[in-house]
Design an enzyme around this catalytic site. Structure first.
Site, PDB file in Angstrom:
ATOM      1  NE  ARG A 108      -3.650  -2.292   2.559  1.00  0.00           N
ATOM      2  CZ  ARG A 108      -3.424  -3.518   3.028  1.00  0.00           C
ATOM      3  NH1 ARG A 108      -2.232  -3.831   3.495  1.00  0.00           N
ATOM      4  NH2 ARG A 108      -4.381  -4.421   3.029  1.00  0.00           N
ATOM      5  NE  ARG A 156      -8.831  -8.704   4.115  1.00  0.00           N
ATOM      6  CZ  ARG A 156      -8.425  -7.588   3.524  1.00  0.00           C
ATOM      7  NH1 ARG A 156      -7.544  -6.808   4.120  1.00  0.00           N
ATOM      8  NH2 ARG A 156      -8.881  -7.234   2.342  1.00  0.00           N
ATOM      9  CG  ASP A 212      -6.472  -4.492   8.666  1.00  0.00           C
ATOM     10  OD1 ASP A 212      -5.338  -4.701   8.249  1.00  0.00           O
ATOM     11  OD2 ASP A 212      -7.207  -3.570   8.223  1.00  0.00           O
ATOM     12  CG  HIS A 248      -5.676  -0.772   6.081  1.00  0.00           C
ATOM     13  ND1 HIS A 248      -6.274  -1.991   6.204  1.00  0.00           N
ATOM     14  CD2 HIS A 248      -5.705  -0.478   4.753  1.00  0.00           C
ATOM     15  CE1 HIS A 248      -6.650  -2.414   5.011  1.00  0.00           C
ATOM     16  NE2 HIS A 248      -6.318  -1.507   4.105  1.00  0.00           N
TER      17      HIS A 248
END
Ligand code: NAD
Length: 365
Positions: free
Chosen positions: A138, A201, A198, A225
């Protein structure tokens, strides 16, 4: 008989010129019909409420999936799709409008200049670049996305100065810090979905190992993140039982059951498992974003791991944006929780904060 006499007389419409009739016979019919129909509707003094207005900036994979969930969950009465690709945004809007009768007849418009976004209640920002090439992290797209946000955000903030701004564009923490700073937005109403995704998940990965549904597992991921996200094992409960009570060494150096691997595989590398095949992720992030929108619109007070400026909390002394559990109400974040972390978790959080700070400092603003 009496009822029939009260119906408006179609011949009474006189204001349409002969020229108009010649030019546009269909217009003439439409105006006649509308004018007569309007006479049947008697307006009361009730104020005209147009309902919640939400702008989704960026109608790529993430943006358009968010739009569809917002509509399916009936959260937006007015939806504005903003994208530099005007034709594309208009086509997406029209495609959704074709299904209006299945989704409670919302107003859906598209624009590329921000004009239609005026007075939005919530602005969801997904404009940006996707990680591509060899470095798919990212952080690889940080300057590119910052430059895009520099051209987009002042416009959106000007149009909706009182909105809540939800930043999705990656790297989400850095971009939120940048937008807060650039547009002088308060941390309570400009934040990112951050580790809410997150955490979802995380719950899924633990639930899979246990053979239970995700909803039976509670627990937070905090920090970045991204790669330095921190699993807060001390907050994990399964069916109400703290997991640390059952596995005391969980996440530590003596972790014989490899829970750390489960976290790495399921969370920090979770997005890559999808995007290495599809080229992007869209479903889970869109569900997470719409969950936050629903918490805002319902003034819910729900606690979610969201990213905002956490200076002064959990021994973080700099203005850095990362996720901690936040209470969400109609005006945005009302409280941020200082979690009582274990030593390992606290160290990991500070490491994550330092890493983000370094990237923040390297950004050309
Ligand atoms: N925070 C998260 O959890 C999370 C998860 C997945 C993706 N993302 C991020 O969301 C962003 C969008 O991802 P995507 O897959 O939808 O990308 P995409 O390339 O499909 O969409 C990006 C959209 O932004 C638009 N855009 C680009 N520059 C613009 C500008 N100057 N003005 C207006 N619109 C502009 C593009 O036209 C495009 O429609 C990326 O930054 C991605 O990394 C975040």
């Amino acid at each position: 008989m009496c009822f029939r006499r009260k119906l408006p007389n179609v011949r009474a419409v006189k204001h349409i010129s002969y020229a108009t009739l010649q030019k546009h016979p269909l217009n003439y019919l439409k105006q006649r019909f509308q004018s007569n129909f309007n006479r049947l509707l008697k307006k009361t003094d009730a104020p005209n409420s147009s309902g919640t207005k939400i702008t989704v900036a960026g109608c790529g994979q993430v943006g358009i999936t968010i739009c569809s969930f917002l509509l399916m969950r009936n959260l937006a009465k007015q939806l504005v799709i903003y994208d530099v690709r005007h034709d594309w945004a208009q086509a997406e809007a029209l495609d959704l409008l074709h299904g209006s009768c299945f989704i409670n007849n919302p107003t859906i418009t598209a624009c590329n200049d921000g004009s239609k976004t005026k007075d939005s209640n919530i602005v969801i920002v997904t404009v940006g670049a996707r990680p591509s090439g060899k470095d798919r992290s990212r952080l690889a797209i940080v300057q590119k996305t910052a430059d895009i946000l520099k051209s987009v955000m002042p416009l959106l903030v000007k149009q909706s100065p009182n909105a809540v701004f939800l930043i999705i564009s990656n790297p989400a923490d850095i971009m939120t810090w940048y937008v807060q700073k650039m547009c002088k937005l308060d941390k309570f109403r400009c934040f990112t979905t951050g580790c809410h995704l997150d955490s979802a998940r995380f719950r899924y990965a633990i639930a899979q190992r246990m053979g239970l549904p995700s909803r039976s597992v509670e627990g937070y991921v905090i920090g970045e993140h991204g790669a330095s996200a921190v699993p807060v094992w001390s907050t994990v409960t399964v069916a109400g039982v703290p997991l640390m009570r059952v596995v005391p060494d969980i996440g530590g150096s003596e972790d014989k059951e490899n829970w750390t691997d489960l976290f790495n595989k399921g969370v920090t590398k979770g997005a890559a498992a999808v995007s290495s095949v599809k080229g992007y992720t869209n479903w889970a992030v869109a569900l997470a974003a719409v969950d936050v929108v629903s918490a805002i619109l319902n003034n819910s007070g729900r606690v979610m791991s969201l990213g905002t400026d956490v200076c002064g909390l959990n021994c973080i002394e700099d203005h850095v944006v990362l996720s901690l559990p936040c209470v969400v109400k109609s005006n945005g974040i009302t409280h941020i929780l200082q979690l009582p972390l274990t030593d390992t978790e606290q160290q990991q959080l500070l490491k994550s904060a330092n890493m983000l700070l370094e990237v923040q400092c390297g950004l050309k603003v």
